[in-house]
Design an enzyme around this catalytic site. Sequence first.
Site, PDB file in Angstrom:
ATOM      1  N   SER A   1      11.181  -7.563  -4.348  1.00 54.63           N
ATOM      2  CA  SER A   1      10.486  -6.276  -4.354  1.00 54.63           C
ATOM      3  C   SER A   1      11.307  -5.240  -3.603  1.00 54.63           C
ATOM      4  CB  SER A   1       9.135  -6.463  -3.658  1.00 54.63           C
ATOM      5  OG  SER A   1       8.571  -5.215  -3.342  1.00 54.63           O
TER       6      SER A   1
ATOM      7  N   TYR B  63       3.637  -9.919   3.616  1.00 53.85           N
ATOM      8  CA  TYR B  63       4.039 -10.034   2.207  1.00 53.85           C
ATOM      9  C   TYR B  63       5.499  -9.635   2.040  1.00 53.85           C
ATOM     10  CZ  TYR B  63       4.909  -8.484  -2.550  1.00 53.85           C
ATOM     11  OH  TYR B  63       5.492  -8.288  -3.770  1.00 53.85           O
TER      12      TYR B  63
ATOM     13  N   LYS C  12       9.259 -11.883   0.925  1.00 56.29           N
ATOM     14  CA  LYS C  12      10.306 -11.548  -0.061  1.00 56.29           C
ATOM     15  C   LYS C  12      11.669 -11.508   0.637  1.00 56.29           C
ATOM     16  CE  LYS C  12       7.527 -11.139  -3.532  1.00 56.29           C
ATOM     17  NZ  LYS C  12       7.458 -12.264  -4.460  1.00 56.29           N
TER      18      LYS C  12
ATOM     19  N   PHE D  22      10.492  -2.151  -8.531  1.00 56.47           N
ATOM     20  CA  PHE D  22       9.903  -0.973  -7.902  1.00 56.47           C
ATOM     21  C   PHE D  22       8.388  -1.008  -8.190  1.00 56.47           C
ATOM     22  CE2 PHE D  22      13.137   1.213  -5.507  1.00 56.47           C
ATOM     23  CZ  PHE D  22      14.130   0.275  -5.673  1.00 56.47           C
TER      24      PHE D  22
ATOM     25  N   LEU E  77      -2.243   2.269  -6.817  1.00 56.54           N
ATOM     26  CA  LEU E  77      -2.634   3.541  -7.427  1.00 56.54           C
ATOM     27  C   LEU E  77      -3.126   3.418  -8.879  1.00 56.54           C
ATOM     28  CD1 LEU E  77      -2.805   6.621  -7.077  1.00 56.54           C
ATOM     29  CD2 LEU E  77      -0.461   6.751  -7.946  1.00 56.54           C
TER      30      LEU E  77
ATOM     31  N   ARG F  35      -1.736   6.926   4.261  1.00 54.68           N
ATOM     32  CA  ARG F  35      -1.992   5.491   4.448  1.00 54.68           C
ATOM     33  C   ARG F  35      -0.892   4.943   5.360  1.00 54.68           C
ATOM     34  NH1 ARG F  35      -2.025   1.655  -0.845  1.00 54.68           N
ATOM     35  NH2 ARG F  35       0.172   2.257  -0.861  1.00 54.68           N
TER      36      ARG F  35
ATOM     37  N   GLY G  75       2.044   2.984   6.881  1.00 53.14           N
ATOM     38  CA  GLY G  75       3.053   2.128   6.241  1.00 53.14           C
ATOM     39  C   GLY G  75       3.673   2.736   4.996  1.00 53.14           C
TER      40      GLY G  75
HETATM   41  P1  NAD Z   1      -0.149 -11.729 -10.086  1.00 55.09           P
HETATM   42  O1  NAD Z   1      -0.983 -12.095  -8.902  1.00 55.09           O
HETATM   43  O2  NAD Z   1      -0.801 -11.049 -11.219  1.00 55.09           O
HETATM   44  O3  NAD Z   1       0.592 -13.037 -10.644  1.00 55.09           O
HETATM   45  C1  NAD Z   1       0.970 -14.098  -9.822  1.00 55.09           C
HETATM   46  C2  NAD Z   1       0.470 -15.386 -10.453  1.00 55.09           C
HETATM   47  O4  NAD Z   1       0.891 -16.480  -9.638  1.00 55.09           O
HETATM   48  C3  NAD Z   1      -1.050 -15.460 -10.556  1.00 55.09           C
HETATM   49  O5  NAD Z   1      -1.420 -15.798 -11.869  1.00 55.09           O
HETATM   50  C4  NAD Z   1      -1.436 -16.542  -9.554  1.00 55.09           C
HETATM   51  O6  NAD Z   1      -2.565 -17.275 -10.007  1.00 55.09           O
HETATM   52  C5  NAD Z   1      -0.181 -17.385  -9.501  1.00 55.09           C
HETATM   53  N1  NAD Z   1       0.063 -18.112  -8.256  1.00 55.09           N
HETATM   54  C6  NAD Z   1       0.023 -17.646  -6.985  1.00 55.09           C
HETATM   55  N2  NAD Z   1       0.346 -18.644  -6.129  1.00 55.09           N
HETATM   56  C7  NAD Z   1       0.596 -19.740  -6.876  1.00 55.09           C
HETATM   57  C8  NAD Z   1       1.004 -21.074  -6.573  1.00 55.09           C
HETATM   58  N3  NAD Z   1       1.171 -21.492  -5.324  1.00 55.09           N
HETATM   59  N4  NAD Z   1       1.177 -21.935  -7.593  1.00 55.09           N
HETATM   60  C9  NAD Z   1       0.975 -21.546  -8.863  1.00 55.09           C
HETATM   61  N5  NAD Z   1       0.598 -20.308  -9.219  1.00 55.09           N
HETATM   62  C10 NAD Z   1       0.424 -19.409  -8.225  1.00 55.09           C
HETATM   63  O7  NAD Z   1       1.068 -10.862  -9.524  1.00 55.09           O
HETATM   64  P2  NAD Z   1       2.166 -10.032 -10.330  1.00 55.09           P
HETATM   65  O8  NAD Z   1       1.889  -8.595 -10.096  1.00 55.09           O
HETATM   66  O9  NAD Z   1       2.293 -10.523 -11.707  1.00 55.09           O
HETATM   67  O10 NAD Z   1       3.454 -10.393  -9.475  1.00 55.09           O
HETATM   68  C11 NAD Z   1       4.306 -11.458  -9.846  1.00 55.09           C
HETATM   69  C12 NAD Z   1       5.393 -11.607  -8.800  1.00 55.09           C
HETATM   70  O11 NAD Z   1       6.108 -10.377  -8.686  1.00 55.09           O
HETATM   71  C13 NAD Z   1       4.867 -11.912  -7.396  1.00 55.09           C
HETATM   72  O12 NAD Z   1       5.756 -12.800  -6.774  1.00 55.09           O
HETATM   73  C14 NAD Z   1       4.883 -10.574  -6.715  1.00 55.09           C
HETATM   74  O13 NAD Z   1       5.016 -10.684  -5.326  1.00 55.09           O
HETATM   75  C15 NAD Z   1       6.131  -9.947  -7.327  1.00 55.09           C
HETATM   76  N6  NAD Z   1       6.093  -8.480  -7.274  1.00 55.09           N
HETATM   77  C16 NAD Z   1       5.028  -7.817  -7.809  1.00 55.09           C
HETATM   78  C17 NAD Z   1       4.970  -6.430  -7.738  1.00 55.09           C
HETATM   79  C18 NAD Z   1       3.793  -5.681  -8.305  1.00 55.09           C
HETATM   80  O14 NAD Z   1       3.661  -4.509  -8.006  1.00 55.09           O
HETATM   81  N7  NAD Z   1       2.941  -6.275  -9.128  1.00 55.09           N
HETATM   82  C19 NAD Z   1       6.017  -5.728  -7.126  1.00 55.09           C
HETATM   83  C20 NAD Z   1       7.098  -6.430  -6.599  1.00 55.09           C
HETATM   84  C21 NAD Z   1       7.120  -7.827  -6.688  1.00 55.09           C
HETATM   85  C1  UD1 Z   2       2.657  -1.165  -2.724  1.00 51.83           C
HETATM   86  C2  UD1 Z   2       3.084  -1.952  -1.514  1.00 51.83           C
HETATM   87  C3  UD1 Z   2       4.427  -2.604  -1.780  1.00 51.83           C
HETATM   88  C4  UD1 Z   2       4.338  -3.467  -3.014  1.00 51.83           C
HETATM   89  C5  UD1 Z   2       3.845  -2.631  -4.182  1.00 51.83           C
HETATM   90  C6  UD1 Z   2       3.617  -3.515  -5.347  1.00 51.83           C
HETATM   91  C7  UD1 Z   2       2.034  -0.850   0.410  1.00 51.83           C
HETATM   92  C8  UD1 Z   2       2.278  -0.032   1.641  1.00 51.83           C
HETATM   93  N1  UD1 Z   2       3.129  -1.085  -0.344  1.00 51.83           N
HETATM   94  O1  UD1 Z   2       3.635  -0.160  -2.957  1.00 51.83           O
HETATM   95  O2  UD1 Z   2       4.801  -3.400  -0.679  1.00 51.83           O
HETATM   96  O3  UD1 Z   2       5.591  -4.038  -3.324  1.00 51.83           O
HETATM   97  O4  UD1 Z   2       2.609  -2.009  -3.835  1.00 51.83           O
HETATM   98  O5  UD1 Z   2       2.762  -2.992  -6.250  1.00 51.83           O
HETATM   99  O6  UD1 Z   2       0.932  -1.276   0.135  1.00 51.83           O
HETATM  100  N2  UD1 Z   2      -2.089   5.893  -3.405  1.00 51.83           N
HETATM  101  C9  UD1 Z   2      -3.085   6.815  -3.255  1.00 51.83           C
HETATM  102  N3  UD1 Z   2      -4.377   6.407  -3.391  1.00 51.83           N
HETATM  103  C10 UD1 Z   2      -4.705   5.097  -3.688  1.00 51.83           C
HETATM  104  C11 UD1 Z   2      -3.667   4.172  -3.845  1.00 51.83           C
HETATM  105  C12 UD1 Z   2      -2.369   4.599  -3.688  1.00 51.83           C
HETATM  106  O7  UD1 Z   2      -2.825   7.990  -3.006  1.00 51.83           O
HETATM  107  O8  UD1 Z   2      -5.906   4.791  -3.782  1.00 51.83           O
HETATM  108  C13 UD1 Z   2      -0.685   6.337  -3.263  1.00 51.83           C
HETATM  109  C14 UD1 Z   2       0.051   5.647  -2.141  1.00 51.83           C
HETATM  110  O9  UD1 Z   2      -0.077   6.341  -0.940  1.00 51.83           O
HETATM  111  C15 UD1 Z   2       1.490   5.655  -2.677  1.00 51.83           C
HETATM  112  C16 UD1 Z   2       1.322   5.638  -4.211  1.00 51.83           C
HETATM  113  O10 UD1 Z   2      -0.012   6.011  -4.472  1.00 51.83           O
HETATM  114  O11 UD1 Z   2       2.099   6.854  -2.310  1.00 51.83           O
HETATM  115  C17 UD1 Z   2       1.580   4.263  -4.797  1.00 51.83           C
HETATM  116  O12 UD1 Z   2       0.794   3.315  -4.087  1.00 51.83           O
HETATM  117  P1  UD1 Z   2       0.713   1.788  -4.520  1.00 51.83           P
HETATM  118  O13 UD1 Z   2       0.366   1.699  -5.952  1.00 51.83           O
HETATM  119  O14 UD1 Z   2      -0.181   1.085  -3.543  1.00 51.83           O
HETATM  120  O15 UD1 Z   2       2.229   1.279  -4.377  1.00 51.83           O
HETATM  121  P2  UD1 Z   2       3.220   1.307  -3.124  1.00 51.83           P
HETATM  122  O16 UD1 Z   2       2.548   1.747  -1.896  1.00 51.83           O
HETATM  123  O17 UD1 Z   2       4.428   2.064  -3.538  1.00 51.83           O
END
Ligand code: NAD
Ligand code: UD1
Length: 341
Positions: free
Chosen positions: A125, A150, A154, A179, A201, A294, A296
């Site tokens: 991430s 979290y 990573k 991203f 968001l 918010r 962080g």
């Molecule tokens: P998600 O929660 O929708 O998917 C993760 C899946 O992994 C789920 O289906 C959950 O049931 C499964 N899981 C969790 N722990 C497990 C375990 N121990 N064994 C087997 N299955 C398990 O999340 P996502 O948004 O699809 O994210 C996928 C990956 O990408 C994650 O590692 C997350 O940290 C990373 N990531 C996500 C974002 C984002 O914004 N969604 C951003 C950066 C990185």
């Molecule tokens: C967040 C996580 C980041 C993670 C990513 C994955 C935090 C601080 N960061 O990123 O670690 O990898 O999600 O999806 O939680 N916002 C609002 N109102 C809301 C929700 C969000 O204004 O109700 C704004 C936030 O302030 C931010 C933007 O929308 O500026 C995006 O927020 P969000 O979707 O939570 O993503 P990140 O904060 O970028």
Amino acid sequence: MSTVLVTGGNGYIGSHTVISLYENGYDVIIADNLSNSKMEVQNRLEKICGKRFKFYNVDCCDEAALEKVFSENKIDSVIHFAGLKAVGESVRMPLEYYSNNINSMITVCKLMKKYGVNNLVFSSSATVYGMSEDVPFTEESPLGVCTNPYGWTKWMLEQILRDFAKAEPSMKVCLLRYFNPVGAHESGLIGEDPRGIPNNLFPYISKVAGGTLEKLTVFGDDYDTPDGTCIRDYIHVVDLADGHVKAIRYLESHDAGVSLFNLGTGKGTSVKEAVAAFEKACGHEINHVFGPRRPGDIAVCYASTEKAEKELGFVAKYGIDEMCSSCWKWQTMNPEGLSDD
Ligand code: NAD
Ligand code: UD1
């Protein structure tokens, strides 16, 4: 045909990636413990692809259970999505986050080593860049100090995988730093399906647009940005899924070692712009108010996409309008998310 084990393949990004892999000629096996996703996703994938994927309901931390997946199948590559990802929850439950995210990855690595599976793609991430605002973030930008457990998982897992690859000369590891993934599959059959009130968001805006939540609070409008709200690099989940196919191809055609790529669009969108784009997609106003910052949050975060473009051949196709319209389609077709049965 090359076979990819997709851990966490029932989740948001994993399920979209399963489709892209399948469309690109890969065979897919899914391992997921359903801790953050519903079994209905598998029915939806079958509808979209016309094929039922082999699915193991397994915890990736459970070595004996996961070994069955490796012993029963000839696996060529692994994409490891399985993990917990809610930032706020990780602050409240650090041990669960460290335990699940780190043990699941280590268990997968042990089994890859035992079964001679050499290609690994890991979901990292942009959070590993920490609180720096030296944008755009390039793959050479220094790793930062994370603000929550979290993010540290990573950060630590990237290091663990670097050490693993150093010790195992045949391992090929690709670290992908996402991203902000948003949007949904064009069918509207799968999308982001968070449990409870969303923190991020786009899921939040979707619920306000759909009438399930009353109003969005924009966290801060006094940032040093053109409109005062935070800027992020939102990337369509279907583009992100395509990035994983490209990462697998990259591993297949490169020598052992660790590679690292940002996956973003390189374009920043402010919260106000995101709200306006969603209003255009859904055809009505999104009720919103401005609240305090918010803790962080950083003002601006977006990727340098140069390396991914040059070496992976990855360029995001979709813009903010497609992200919003696909979110809205998913929301209107599944107002309550997917059912639990
Ligand atoms: P998600 O929660 O929708 O998917 C993760 C899946 O992994 C789920 O289906 C959950 O049931 C499964 N899981 C969790 N722990 C497990 C375990 N121990 N064994 C087997 N299955 C398990 O999340 P996502 O948004 O699809 O994210 C996928 C990956 O990408 C994650 O590692 C997350 O940290 C990373 N990531 C996500 C974002 C984002 O914004 N969604 C951003 C950066 C990185
Ligand atoms: C967040 C996580 C980041 C993670 C990513 C994955 C935090 C601080 N960061 O990123 O670690 O990898 O999600 O999806 O939680 N916002 C609002 N109102 C809301 C929700 C969000 O204004 O109700 C704004 C936030 O302030 C931010 C933007 O929308 O500026 C995006 O927020 P969000 O979707 O939570 O993503 P990140 O904060 O970028």
